[in-house]
Design a protein around this motif. Structure first.
Motif, PDB file in Angstrom:
ATOM      1  N   SER A  52     -20.513  -8.276   6.843  1.00 53.02           N
ATOM      2  CA  SER A  52     -20.980  -6.888   6.865  1.00 53.02           C
ATOM      3  C   SER A  52     -20.246  -6.001   5.870  1.00 53.02           C
ATOM      4  O   SER A  52     -20.835  -5.077   5.307  1.00 53.02           O
ATOM      5  CB  SER A  52     -20.820  -6.306   8.274  1.00 53.02           C
ATOM      6  N   TRP A  53     -18.966  -6.297   5.627  1.00 56.99           N
ATOM      7  CA  TRP A  53     -18.156  -5.397   4.809  1.00 56.99           C
ATOM      8  C   TRP A  53     -17.868  -5.912   3.405  1.00 56.99           C
ATOM      9  O   TRP A  53     -17.624  -5.103   2.500  1.00 56.99           O
ATOM     10  CB  TRP A  53     -16.816  -5.130   5.498  1.00 56.99           C
ATOM     11  N   GLU A  54     -17.866  -7.224   3.215  1.00 57.05           N
ATOM     12  CA  GLU A  54     -17.353  -7.740   1.949  1.00 57.05           C
ATOM     13  C   GLU A  54     -18.301  -8.672   1.221  1.00 57.05           C
ATOM     14  O   GLU A  54     -18.662  -8.423   0.066  1.00 57.05           O
ATOM     15  CB  GLU A  54     -16.021  -8.459   2.188  1.00 57.05           C
ATOM     16  N   THR A  55     -18.701  -9.754   1.846  1.00 57.38           N
ATOM     17  CA  THR A  55     -19.397 -10.820   1.115  1.00 57.38           C
ATOM     18  C   THR A  55     -20.904 -10.657   1.069  1.00 57.38           C
ATOM     19  O   THR A  55     -21.550 -11.203   0.175  1.00 57.38           O
ATOM     20  CB  THR A  55     -19.083 -12.186   1.739  1.00 57.38           C
ATOM     21  N   GLY A  56     -21.484  -9.907   2.020  1.00 58.19           N
ATOM     22  CA  GLY A  56     -22.935  -9.912   2.137  1.00 58.19           C
ATOM     23  C   GLY A  56     -23.402 -11.322   2.497  1.00 58.19           C
ATOM     24  O   GLY A  56     -22.670 -12.098   3.114  1.00 58.19           O
ATOM     25  N   ALA A  57     -24.592 -11.694   2.095  1.00 61.88           N
ATOM     26  CA  ALA A  57     -25.122 -13.032   2.361  1.00 61.88           C
ATOM     27  C   ALA A  57     -24.763 -14.018   1.262  1.00 61.88           C
ATOM     28  O   ALA A  57     -25.168 -15.179   1.309  1.00 61.88           O
ATOM     29  CB  ALA A  57     -26.642 -12.972   2.533  1.00 61.88           C
ATOM     30  N   GLY A  58     -23.990 -13.583   0.284  1.00 61.41           N
ATOM     31  CA  GLY A  58     -23.625 -14.421  -0.855  1.00 61.41           C
ATOM     32  C   GLY A  58     -23.373 -13.538  -2.070  1.00 61.41           C
ATOM     33  O   GLY A  58     -23.705 -12.352  -2.067  1.00 61.41           O
ATOM     34  N   GLN A  59     -22.772 -14.113  -3.099  1.00 58.06           N
ATOM     35  CA  GLN A  59     -22.442 -13.327  -4.284  1.00 58.06           C
ATOM     36  C   GLN A  59     -22.720 -14.126  -5.558  1.00 58.06           C
ATOM     37  O   GLN A  59     -22.701 -15.357  -5.544  1.00 58.06           O
ATOM     38  CB  GLN A  59     -20.963 -12.908  -4.249  1.00 58.06           C
ATOM     39  N   LEU A  60     -22.960 -13.381  -6.630  1.00 62.52           N
ATOM     40  CA  LEU A  60     -23.136 -13.963  -7.953  1.00 62.52           C
ATOM     41  C   LEU A  60     -22.014 -13.424  -8.834  1.00 62.52           C
ATOM     42  O   LEU A  60     -21.923 -12.217  -9.052  1.00 62.52           O
ATOM     43  CB  LEU A  60     -24.518 -13.585  -8.526  1.00 62.52           C
ATOM     44  N   ILE A 124     -23.639  -3.722   2.177  1.00 64.31           N
ATOM     45  CA  ILE A 124     -22.362  -3.815   2.888  1.00 64.31           C
ATOM     46  C   ILE A 124     -22.016  -2.439   3.445  1.00 64.31           C
ATOM     47  O   ILE A 124     -22.580  -1.426   3.029  1.00 64.31           O
ATOM     48  CB  ILE A 124     -21.237  -4.355   1.980  1.00 64.31           C
ATOM     49  N   ASN A 125     -21.071  -2.402   4.364  1.00 62.29           N
ATOM     50  CA  ASN A 125     -20.819  -1.193   5.151  1.00 62.29           C
ATOM     51  C   ASN A 125     -19.895  -0.172   4.495  1.00 62.29           C
ATOM     52  O   ASN A 125     -19.511   0.802   5.147  1.00 62.29           O
ATOM     53  CB  ASN A 125     -20.236  -1.575   6.517  1.00 62.29           C
ATOM     54  N   ILE A 126     -19.515  -0.399   3.245  1.00 58.39           N
ATOM     55  CA  ILE A 126     -18.712   0.605   2.551  1.00 58.39           C
ATOM     56  C   ILE A 126     -19.470   1.934   2.569  1.00 58.39           C
ATOM     57  O   ILE A 126     -20.654   1.976   2.215  1.00 58.39           O
ATOM     58  CB  ILE A 126     -18.443   0.175   1.098  1.00 58.39           C
ATOM     59  N   PRO A 127     -18.824   3.047   2.986  1.00 57.52           N
ATOM     60  CA  PRO A 127     -19.534   4.337   3.053  1.00 57.52           C
ATOM     61  C   PRO A 127     -19.795   4.902   1.660  1.00 57.52           C
ATOM     62  O   PRO A 127     -19.247   5.931   1.263  1.00 57.52           O
ATOM     63  CB  PRO A 127     -18.568   5.214   3.863  1.00 57.52           C
ATOM     64  N   VAL A 179     -12.011   8.360   4.364  1.00 63.58           N
ATOM     65  CA  VAL A 179     -11.139   7.227   4.697  1.00 63.58           C
ATOM     66  C   VAL A 179     -11.864   6.422   5.768  1.00 63.58           C
ATOM     67  O   VAL A 179     -12.086   6.919   6.882  1.00 63.58           O
ATOM     68  CB  VAL A 179      -9.767   7.703   5.211  1.00 63.58           C
ATOM     69  N   PHE A 180     -12.254   5.207   5.433  1.00 60.87           N
ATOM     70  CA  PHE A 180     -13.015   4.393   6.381  1.00 60.87           C
ATOM     71  C   PHE A 180     -12.091   3.402   7.093  1.00 60.87           C
ATOM     72  O   PHE A 180     -11.019   3.037   6.609  1.00 60.87           O
ATOM     73  CB  PHE A 180     -14.166   3.653   5.681  1.00 60.87           C
ATOM     74  N   ASP A 181     -12.530   2.985   8.259  1.00 55.93           N
ATOM     75  CA  ASP A 181     -11.757   2.058   9.089  1.00 55.93           C
ATOM     76  C   ASP A 181     -12.517   0.742   9.175  1.00 55.93           C
ATOM     77  O   ASP A 181     -13.668   0.698   9.599  1.00 55.93           O
ATOM     78  CB  ASP A 181     -11.548   2.641  10.487  1.00 55.93           C
ATOM     79  N   THR A 182     -11.892  -0.330   8.758  1.00 57.40           N
ATOM     80  CA  THR A 182     -12.515  -1.645   8.796  1.00 57.40           C
ATOM     81  C   THR A 182     -11.484  -2.679   9.198  1.00 57.40           C
ATOM     82  O   THR A 182     -10.276  -2.505   8.974  1.00 57.40           O
ATOM     83  CB  THR A 182     -13.109  -2.018   7.423  1.00 57.40           C
ATOM     84  N   LYS A 183     -11.945  -3.764   9.785  1.00 56.82           N
ATOM     85  CA  LYS A 183     -11.063  -4.866  10.146  1.00 56.82           C
ATOM     86  C   LYS A 183     -10.836  -5.822   8.974  1.00 56.82           C
ATOM     87  O   LYS A 183      -9.998  -6.718   9.075  1.00 56.82           O
ATOM     88  CB  LYS A 183     -11.667  -5.644  11.319  1.00 56.82           C
ATOM     89  N   GLY A 186      -9.968  -7.306   2.897  1.00 59.39           N
ATOM     90  CA  GLY A 186     -10.468  -7.628   1.564  1.00 59.39           C
ATOM     91  C   GLY A 186     -11.190  -6.482   0.881  1.00 59.39           C
ATOM     92  O   GLY A 186     -11.396  -6.520  -0.339  1.00 59.39           O
ATOM     93  N   VAL A 187     -11.586  -5.459   1.631  1.00 61.21           N
ATOM     94  CA  VAL A 187     -12.225  -4.293   1.028  1.00 61.21           C
ATOM     95  C   VAL A 187     -11.384  -3.039   1.236  1.00 61.21           C
ATOM     96  O   VAL A 187     -11.843  -1.927   0.956  1.00 61.21           O
ATOM     97  CB  VAL A 187     -13.637  -4.067   1.610  1.00 61.21           C
ATOM     98  N   ASP A 188     -10.165  -3.223   1.708  1.00 60.14           N
ATOM     99  CA  ASP A 188      -9.348  -2.079   2.091  1.00 60.14           C
ATOM    100  C   ASP A 188      -8.003  -2.076   1.388  1.00 60.14           C
ATOM    101  O   ASP A 188      -7.695  -1.178   0.598  1.00 60.14           O
ATOM    102  CB  ASP A 188      -9.160  -2.092   3.617  1.00 60.14           C
ATOM    103  N   ALA A 189      -7.181  -3.057   1.634  1.00 61.24           N
ATOM    104  CA  ALA A 189      -5.787  -3.047   1.183  1.00 61.24           C
ATOM    105  C   ALA A 189      -5.680  -2.944  -0.336  1.00 61.24           C
ATOM    106  O   ALA A 189      -6.157  -3.815  -1.065  1.00 61.24           O
ATOM    107  CB  ALA A 189      -5.072  -4.305   1.675  1.00 61.24           C
ATOM    108  N   GLY A 190      -5.078  -1.843  -0.793  1.00 57.93           N
ATOM    109  CA  GLY A 190      -4.836  -1.666  -2.215  1.00 57.93           C
ATOM    110  C   GLY A 190      -6.092  -1.502  -3.050  1.00 57.93           C
ATOM    111  O   GLY A 190      -6.119  -1.905  -4.213  1.00 57.93           O
ATOM    112  N   GLN A 191      -7.127  -0.885  -2.482  1.00 57.63           N
ATOM    113  CA  GLN A 191      -8.402  -0.747  -3.190  1.00 57.63           C
ATOM    114  C   GLN A 191      -8.909   0.691  -3.108  1.00 57.63           C
ATOM    115  O   GLN A 191      -8.773   1.348  -2.081  1.00 57.63           O
ATOM    116  CB  GLN A 191      -9.447  -1.707  -2.623  1.00 57.63           C
ATOM    117  N   VAL A 192      -9.505   1.142  -4.214  1.00 55.69           N
ATOM    118  CA  VAL A 192     -10.132   2.457  -4.294  1.00 55.69           C
ATOM    119  C   VAL A 192     -11.579   2.243  -4.723  1.00 55.69           C
ATOM    120  O   VAL A 192     -11.840   1.639  -5.773  1.00 55.69           O
ATOM    121  CB  VAL A 192      -9.411   3.373  -5.295  1.00 55.69           C
ATOM    122  N   TRP A 193     -12.511   2.720  -3.908  1.00 51.99           N
ATOM    123  CA  TRP A 193     -13.934   2.553  -4.201  1.00 51.99           C
ATOM    124  C   TRP A 193     -14.482   3.809  -4.863  1.00 51.99           C
ATOM    125  O   TRP A 193     -14.304   4.920  -4.358  1.00 51.99           O
ATOM    126  CB  TRP A 193     -14.708   2.264  -2.919  1.00 51.99           C
TER     127      TRP A 193
END
Length: 390
Positions: A52-60, A124-127, A179-183, A186-193
């Protein structure tokens, strides 16, 4: 049925010794179910949240991209293949551009990954909606872990520095829109969207991306024009590796618990055979062969496990159900482990895992009861009638 009734009658006559064995076995059984449920619950939740937050159903991926090598990011960008443009236009695939940067909260430097994503994406759930800035101000969203490390809150402004495609440095103040809250770290620590358009303009990479995230509706499942397709098995290899490690740890705990419980059963059966010599002789005098008497004592040991499962179900089910509903509180330090852990871990009791636990307890109890019972089959009939066990 007669031998089964006799076996149950004999172990119930054991009194406190019987119920002590049953209590130890039932405790081991409940702990086995709980540990398996905890592992399955964490893995199931981690998979869902990661998708839901990072990989989706797959990546290219761009051919130069390596998510474990930040030095590859300088070259890991390019225009997505023309064949996937229809997927992007239809909203079932979204591009992400990744580059390095630094933020300067309270005058100190902190290295971050800058990730640009389409503000209209819904994969993905990134706001990302919060990235639709007004005017010329650049807006960004960050996760709770990054906000804590940088001491930033929604509405704060912070200086951001980055390098463009030619290696030239540039800097600008950005607004932390949310500031979003996720478990998922991989989409949070040390990252700026940031907005994909903003990051493309900032780095001089118009129309370029580092990887593409697809939704479940996208049919793409192969490499395309040099870009590498990564399925969920590849993207979640870290979770699977942790799962394998947890299985080893669980096996060690199971071995220790069952060894203690089964040792009690083994000692009980050895003592029972020694003290019930005349009873064994009586069984043989009544027409039971030594082999049938051996099966009777083996069945008695197996009945301990059956009673333990019944007793464990009675006292353990309410506890397991309560934990499944309310979860197991996790310490704050799990945020630093780099895997998807929430504030609480909710066990998931799969019927297959419970059945395996039942089979393991019953089979091992039968085996550990059979070992001392083999002595009966080797006895001389005359000595057995006299109550003498060699």
């Amino acid at each position: 049925m007669l031998i089964i009734r006799t076996a149950f009658k004999n172990i119930l006559a054991g009194g406190k010794r019987t119920w002590l064995n049953v209590a130890v076995l039932s405790f081991s059984f409940v702990i086995m179910v709980l540990l398996n449920g905890t592992k399955d619950g964490w893995l199931d939740e981690a998979r869902r949240d990661t998708i839901s937050w990072e990989t989706g159903a797959g990546q290219l991926w761009h051919p130069e991209y390596d998510r474990y090598d930040v030095f590859s990011l300088q070259e890991a960008h390019g225009t997505p293949p023309s064949e996937v443009q229809s997927f992007i236009n239809n909203g079932i695939m979204t591009p992400v551009l990744v580059t390095q940067g630094e933020i300067y909260p309270q005058g100190r430097m902190q290295n971050v990954l800058l990730k640009g994503i389409d503000s209209d994406q819904k994969i993905i759930n990134i706001p990302s909606k919060r990235l639709q800035g007004t005017g010329t101000e650049i807006t960004a969203v960050i996760g709770r872990r990054t906000a804590k490390a940088a001491n930033l809150n929604a509405g704060d402004r912070v200086m951001l520095r980055w390098r463009d495609r030619n290696g030239a440095f540039d800097a600008r103040e950005i607004l932390i829109a949310d500031v979003f809250d996720t478990k998922v770290p991989g989409v949070d620590a040390g990252q700026v969207w940031l907005s994909l358009n903003d990051l493309q303009q900032m780095t001089g990479m118009p129309g370029e991306a580092t990887y593409l995230v697809k939704s479940a509706d996208c049919t793409l499942q192969n490499d395309m024009d040099g870009w590498m397709y990564k399925d969920l098995n590849f993207l979640m290899a870290d979770l699977e590796a942790m799962n394998q490690g947890q299985q080893i740890e669980s096996a060690i705990i199971f071995i220790v618990l069952l060894s203690i419980a089964l040792l009690a059963v083994f000692d009980t059966q050895m003592l029972s055979i020694f003290r019930r010599q005349k009873e064994i002789g009586t069984y043989i005098a009544l027409g039971m062969t030594p082999g049938r008497v051996m099966r009777l004592f083996t069945l008695e040991g197996t009945c301990y496990s059956v009673l333990a499962i019944v007793v464990g179900t009675i006292w353990g089910m309410p506890i397991l159900a309560w934990l499944a509903k309310n979860g197991i509180k996790m310490p704050d330090m799990v945020d630093d482990m780099g895997v998807a852990f929430g504030d609480a871990l909710y066990p998931l009791y799969r019927p297959s895992s419970v059945l395996v636990s039942i089979i393991v307890v019953v089979v091992l109890s039968a085996l550990i009861s059979f070992l001392p019972a083999r002595k009966i089959a080797k006895q001389d009939v005359v000595n057995a009638l006299k109550g003498k066990i060699n």
